[in-house]
Scaffold this active site. Structure first.
Site, mmCIF file in Angstrom:
data_model
loop_
_atom_site.group_PDB
_atom_site.id
_atom_site.type_symbol
_atom_site.label_atom_id
_atom_site.label_comp_id
_atom_site.label_asym_id
_atom_site.label_seq_id
_atom_site.Cartn_x
_atom_site.Cartn_y
_atom_site.Cartn_z
ATOM 1 N N HIS A 62 0.824 -1.207 0.000
ATOM 2 C CA HIS A 62 0.000 0.000 0.000
ATOM 3 C C HIS A 62 0.864 1.265 0.000
ATOM 4 C CE1 HIS A 62 -2.257 3.162 2.336
ATOM 5 N NE2 HIS A 62 -3.105 2.937 1.359
ATOM 6 N N GLU A 65 2.065 1.962 -3.417
ATOM 7 C CA GLU A 65 0.956 2.522 -4.212
ATOM 8 C C GLU A 65 0.941 4.042 -4.093
ATOM 9 O OE1 GLU A 65 -3.382 3.699 -3.482
ATOM 10 O OE2 GLU A 65 -3.133 1.608 -2.887
ATOM 11 N N HIS A 66 1.101 4.553 -2.882
ATOM 12 C CA HIS A 66 1.180 6.001 -2.685
ATOM 13 C C HIS A 66 2.404 6.585 -3.389
ATOM 14 C CE1 HIS A 66 -1.693 7.170 0.720
ATOM 15 N NE2 HIS A 66 -1.979 5.905 0.465
ATOM 16 N N GLU A 142 -3.315 8.054 7.693
ATOM 17 C CA GLU A 142 -4.442 7.354 7.065
ATOM 18 C C GLU A 142 -4.883 6.190 7.936
ATOM 19 O OE1 GLU A 142 -5.474 4.852 2.978
ATOM 20 O OE2 GLU A 142 -3.603 5.978 3.110
#
Length: 452
Positions: A62, A65-66, A142
């Site tokens: 993840h 991905e950022h 997040e």
């Protein structure tokens, strides 16, 4: 449930009719033509997700991905999305346990532009501590916002970790906080170099273009990228489970108490894959919508719940989950609601479903597939998701045949095999008695995948 709609979208055998080809470097290309408007959905799927992470580096899939939006030599940090937006498009990405995907919705005449940019970051991502470390703070925040400060998300995380005793599906996609805090630029680049290669990627395009037009573009922008070997995706086998588990979370931030239950279940990739289609039908009958057995019993007849339903997603590399959720009415004790849920499940397993229920559920599933065909992104996502977990285009296209072939006996047998308490986790999300304030809105914990 959204999951059923997504799965039903794969039933468009007479609508999808996808064309496929493979570039010389091993990159698979899939096209779904739709000429209703001069727009396209462009998606690149990488066959690597949170379940492929090395223990101790949870969240790296993840995190990367950022970081894929942080620039190359030709496109500066943050510019990718700005360029797409300036050209009238939308873009985003999402990470699951099994894959990571990037997409743009854009005008047909801008397709070459986004393909060029996506191909650029497939091979030329540039990362330094200057951009990586601040983004690490972003994903940590997040997690705090979406999980740590959300009681229902916390409960879901704890339930999955209890359900999967050994398998990496028990790890949160976003990562464990203490491991996220240690992720480095080197970790991100290692993940990128390990998995991000054209022969481990799938290009899916849906919209106003033909394969005669798309293939030369794909060769132009992606075909020249040299691939490299990727490691075998090793997934440990879940051990035999001998006892049901219970997770209770009591938190003053809860706006409305709720309960959920997860069972280990087969997917289209596992042993007993032949149970997947019957389980889809069973979930439709037992817990999909206001005509389902659970809703009519718990909400309408007994008036114990404000909502109740089931969920099941058989599109995964490994085991899946079959589950239930319910939200009690004010003044109803959770134990009474759970007992009523258990009674309805037991009754259904004992008596079985009827042919009439099967016929109606099957028709609803096939109808929802027809209704979903207008969505460009739905077509691209259904095919990309299936291919990314190792299924084939034919398996996607033949979904209606599998649903049509399901019998009453198969549904009853699959339900009795899967709804085994020893392979389950029950979660209670409780609001303390006397808690002040309205609390947070509470969504039932359904175990659906987390996206960015």
């Amino acid at each position: 449930m959204m999951v059923l709609v997504l799965l039903a979208a794969s039933a468009r055998a007479a609508v999808f009719n996808p064309e496929t080809t493979t570039l010389s470097n091993g990159m698979q290309v899939v096209l779904v033509e739709n000429h209703r408007a001069p727009v396209v959905t462009h998606m690149v799927w990488y066959k690597a997700g949170a379940a492929d992470e090395v223990p101790g580096t949870s969240g790296i899939a993840h995190f990367l991905e950022h970081l894929m939006f942080k620039g190359t030599k030709d496109i500066g940090p943050g510019e990718f999305s700005k360029i797409v937006a300036r050209n009238g498009g939308q873009d985003n990405a999402f990470t699951t346990w099994d894959y990571t995907a990037y997409f743009q919705n854009i005008a047909r005449d801008r397709l070459g532009m986004v393909m060029e940019m996506e191909a650029d970051r497939m091979q030329n991502l540039q990362l330094t501590d200057k951009v990586v470390l601040p983004e690490r703070d972003v994903i940590i925040e997040e997690r705090r916002m979406r999980t740590d400060n959300n009681p229902s998300a916390l409960l879901g995380e704890q339930m999955r970790n209890a359900l999967f005793m050994q398998h990496p599906y028990g790890r949160p996609i976003i990562g464990w906080l203490h491991e996220m805090q240690q992720l480095t630029t080197q970790d991100a680049m290692a993940w990128y170099k390990k998995w991000y290669t054209p022969n481990n990627a799938i290009l899916v395009v849906a919209g106003d273009i033909t394969m005669a037009e798309l293939k030369p573009m794909a060769e132009k922008y992606y075909g020249g990228i040299k691939g490299h070997d990727v490691p075998k995706r090793v997934r440990v086998k879940e051990p035999t489970q001998h006892a049901p588990r219970k997770v209770t979370l009591t938190d003053a931030r809860v706006g409305q108490s709720s309960m959920s239950r997860y069972y280990l279940a087969p997917s289209y990739n596992t042993e007993h894959a032949d149970e997947a289609a019957p389980l889809e039908v069973f979930s439709e009958i037992l817990g999909s919508g206001t005509t389902s057995r659970l809703y009519k019993t718990l909400v309408v007849d007994q008036k114990l719940a404000t909502t109740a339903g089931s969920f099941y997603d058989p599109v995964a590399m490994d085991l899946s989950t079959f589950g239930f959720y319910a939200v009690p009415r004010d003044g109803v004790e959770m134990a009474d609601l759970e007992a009523a849920l258990d009674d309805e499940i037991a009754k259904t397993l004992k008596e079985g479903i009827t042919q009439k229920e099967l016929d109606e559920a099957r028709q609803r599933l096939l109808d929802s597939a027809v209704f979903a065909r207008d969505s460009l992104s739905g077509a691209a996502r259904t095919l990309g998701e299936a291919l990314a977990v190792g299924l084939s285009v034919d398996q996607v296209e033949n979904w209606p045949d599998r649903i049509n072939a399901v019998t009453v006996e198969q549904v009853n047998d699959a339900a009795r095999a899967v709804l085994d308490d020893k392979r389950s986790v029950t979660g209670w999300l409780l609001r303390p008695k006397g808690a002040k304030g309205p609390g947070m809105p509470t969504a039932p914990v359904t175990g659906e995948m987390e996206t960015h």
